[in-house]
Design a protein around this motif. Structure first.
Motif, PDB file in Angstrom:
ATOM      1  N   VAL A   1       0.823  -1.213   0.000  1.00 18.03           N
ATOM      2  CA  VAL A   1       0.000   0.000   0.000  1.00 18.03           C
ATOM      3  C   VAL A   1       0.855   1.260   0.000  1.00 18.03           C
ATOM      4  CG1 VAL A   1      -1.746   1.317   1.264  1.00 18.03           C
ATOM      5  CG2 VAL A   1      -1.896  -1.167   1.185  1.00 18.03           C
ATOM      6  N   THR A   2       1.953   1.240   0.729  1.00 19.77           N
ATOM      7  CA  THR A   2       2.776   2.432   0.894  1.00 19.77           C
ATOM      8  C   THR A   2       4.237   2.119   0.610  1.00 19.77           C
ATOM      9  OG1 THR A   2       1.293   3.140   2.667  1.00 19.77           O
ATOM     10  CG2 THR A   2       3.387   4.294   2.488  1.00 19.77           C
ATOM     11  N   ALA A   3       4.875   3.004  -0.144  1.00 17.34           N
ATOM     12  CA  ALA A   3       6.313   2.887  -0.377  1.00 17.34           C
ATOM     13  C   ALA A   3       7.025   3.850   0.562  1.00 17.34           C
ATOM     14  CB  ALA A   3       6.652   3.215  -1.820  1.00 17.34           C
ATOM     15  N   TYR A   4       8.073   3.373   1.186  1.00 23.96           N
ATOM     16  CA  TYR A   4       8.891   4.168   2.096  1.00 23.96           C
ATOM     17  C   TYR A   4      10.228   4.363   1.391  1.00 23.96           C
ATOM     18  CZ  TYR A   4      12.460   4.483   5.767  1.00 23.96           C
ATOM     19  OH  TYR A   4      13.545   4.836   6.521  1.00 23.96           O
ATOM     20  N   PHE A   5      10.720   5.602   1.358  1.00 26.98           N
ATOM     21  CA  PHE A   5      12.003   5.817   0.716  1.00 26.98           C
ATOM     22  C   PHE A   5      12.780   6.936   1.395  1.00 26.98           C
ATOM     23  CE2 PHE A   5       8.882   8.385  -1.468  1.00 26.98           C
ATOM     24  CZ  PHE A   5       9.499   9.606  -1.669  1.00 26.98           C
TER      25      PHE A   5
ATOM     26  N   ALA B   1       0.621  -8.781 -13.768  1.00 25.45           N
ATOM     27  CA  ALA B   1       1.003  -8.753 -12.354  1.00 25.45           C
ATOM     28  C   ALA B   1      -0.228  -8.983 -11.485  1.00 25.45           C
ATOM     29  CB  ALA B   1       1.651  -7.423 -12.009  1.00 25.45           C
ATOM     30  N   ASP B   2       0.014  -9.140 -10.175  1.00 29.49           N
ATOM     31  CA  ASP B   2      -1.070  -9.365  -9.218  1.00 29.49           C
ATOM     32  C   ASP B   2      -1.824  -8.099  -8.855  1.00 29.49           C
ATOM     33  OD1 ASP B   2      -0.551 -12.094  -9.062  1.00 29.49           O
ATOM     34  OD2 ASP B   2       0.900 -11.825  -7.443  1.00 29.49           O
ATOM     35  N   SER B   3      -1.223  -6.936  -9.106  1.00 34.15           N
ATOM     36  CA  SER B   3      -1.888  -5.673  -8.775  1.00 34.15           C
ATOM     37  C   SER B   3      -1.641  -4.666  -9.895  1.00 34.15           C
ATOM     38  CB  SER B   3      -1.362  -5.111  -7.447  1.00 34.15           C
ATOM     39  OG  SER B   3      -0.020  -4.682  -7.587  1.00 34.15           O
ATOM     40  N   GLU B   4      -2.491  -3.659  -9.964  1.00 39.30           N
ATOM     41  CA  GLU B   4      -2.332  -2.630 -10.991  1.00 39.30           C
ATOM     42  C   GLU B   4      -1.002  -1.881 -10.850  1.00 39.30           C
ATOM     43  OE1 GLU B   4      -4.872   0.990 -12.995  1.00 39.30           O
ATOM     44  OE2 GLU B   4      -5.261   0.487 -10.906  1.00 39.30           O
ATOM     45  N   PRO B   5      -0.648  -1.401  -9.645  1.00 41.42           N
ATOM     46  CA  PRO B   5       0.639  -0.703  -9.529  1.00 41.42           C
ATOM     47  C   PRO B   5       1.824  -1.569  -9.948  1.00 41.42           C
ATOM     48  CG  PRO B   5      -0.684  -0.248  -7.596  1.00 41.42           C
ATOM     49  CD  PRO B   5      -1.385  -1.338  -8.372  1.00 41.42           C
TER      50      PRO B   5
ATOM     51  N   PRO C   1      12.765  10.407   6.269  1.00 43.16           N
ATOM     52  CA  PRO C   1      12.134   9.384   5.418  1.00 43.16           C
ATOM     53  C   PRO C   1      10.813   9.908   4.855  1.00 43.16           C
ATOM     54  CG  PRO C   1      12.726   8.480   7.562  1.00 43.16           C
ATOM     55  CD  PRO C   1      12.941   9.950   7.634  1.00 43.16           C
ATOM     56  N   MET C   2      10.469   9.441   3.675  1.00 50.76           N
ATOM     57  CA  MET C   2       9.223   9.859   3.029  1.00 50.76           C
ATOM     58  C   MET C   2       8.392   8.635   2.678  1.00 50.76           C
ATOM     59  SD  MET C   2      10.735  12.865   0.621  1.00 50.76           S
ATOM     60  CE  MET C   2       9.116  13.450   0.178  1.00 50.76           C
ATOM     61  N   PHE C   3       7.093   8.839   2.588  1.00 52.60           N
ATOM     62  CA  PHE C   3       6.154   7.777   2.243  1.00 52.60           C
ATOM     63  C   PHE C   3       5.300   8.234   1.074  1.00 52.60           C
ATOM     64  CE2 PHE C   3       7.157   7.237   6.677  1.00 52.60           C
ATOM     65  CZ  PHE C   3       7.292   5.876   6.826  1.00 52.60           C
ATOM     66  N   ILE C   4       4.889   7.290   0.234  1.00 51.03           N
ATOM     67  CA  ILE C   4       3.973   7.601  -0.859  1.00 51.03           C
ATOM     68  C   ILE C   4       3.057   6.399  -1.072  1.00 51.03           C
ATOM     69  CG2 ILE C   4       5.558   6.807  -2.658  1.00 51.03           C
ATOM     70  CD1 ILE C   4       4.476   9.105  -4.422  1.00 51.03           C
ATOM     71  N   ASN C   5       1.791   6.665  -1.302  1.00 50.08           N
ATOM     72  CA  ASN C   5       0.827   5.628  -1.624  1.00 50.08           C
ATOM     73  C   ASN C   5       1.215   5.020  -2.972  1.00 50.08           C
ATOM     74  OD1 ASN C   5      -1.712   4.799  -3.178  1.00 50.08           O
ATOM     75  ND2 ASN C   5      -2.434   4.887  -1.075  1.00 50.08           N
ATOM     76  N   ILE C   6       1.193   3.692  -3.097  1.00 48.86           N
ATOM     77  CA  ILE C   6       1.676   3.087  -4.336  1.00 48.86           C
ATOM     78  C   ILE C   6       0.780   3.395  -5.540  1.00 48.86           C
ATOM     79  CG2 ILE C   6       3.014   1.282  -3.217  1.00 48.86           C
ATOM     80  CD1 ILE C   6       0.808  -0.691  -4.070  1.00 48.86           C
TER      81      ILE C   6
END
Length: 111
Positions: free
Chosen positions: A25-29, A92-96, A37-42
């Motif tokens: 659900v969320t990417a951490y980078f 793939a298993d998900s759209e993103p 650190p930053m987060f973004i919804n996938i």
């Protein structure tokens, strides 16, 4: 799901760490330019990837759709923009995840 190299290109940052929190659900980078650190919804990240693909020297148009096979699989199709007929499909298993695969392919094509 997405490489640091692609994430760096899409977000225009020098990413040195990337992982996924809240499963899928969320990417951490973390980047050299940011102090925290930053987060973004996938799904937001997937949209940014589509925009990145379209803004390349030769624009790519990525379309995504669920495959109607009862398994919930997603397909992303990468075609060259403006009606050029060449295209490549990614499953793939998900759209993103399908979109990330398509963008990783574009990144490799550019090298």
């Amino acid at each position: 799901m997405i490489s640091k190299k692609l994430l760096s290109k899409v977000l225009d940052l020098d990413i040195y760490k990337c992982q996924f929190a809240n499963p899928r659900v969320t990417a951490y980078f973390e980047s050299a330019e940011q102090k925290k650190p930053m987060f973004i919804n996938i799904y937001e990240l997937a949209n940014k990837c589509k925009l990145w693909a379209f803004n390349q020297k030769f624009p790519y148009c990525i379309t995504s759709r669920i495959i109607d096979d009862g398994k919930g699989m997603w397909e992303a199709e990468t075609g060259y923009g403006f009606g050029v007929p060449s295209s490549v499909d990614f499953i793939a298993d998900s759209e993103p995840e399908a979109i990330f695969k398509a963008c990783e392919w574009i990144l490799k094509e550019q090298e």
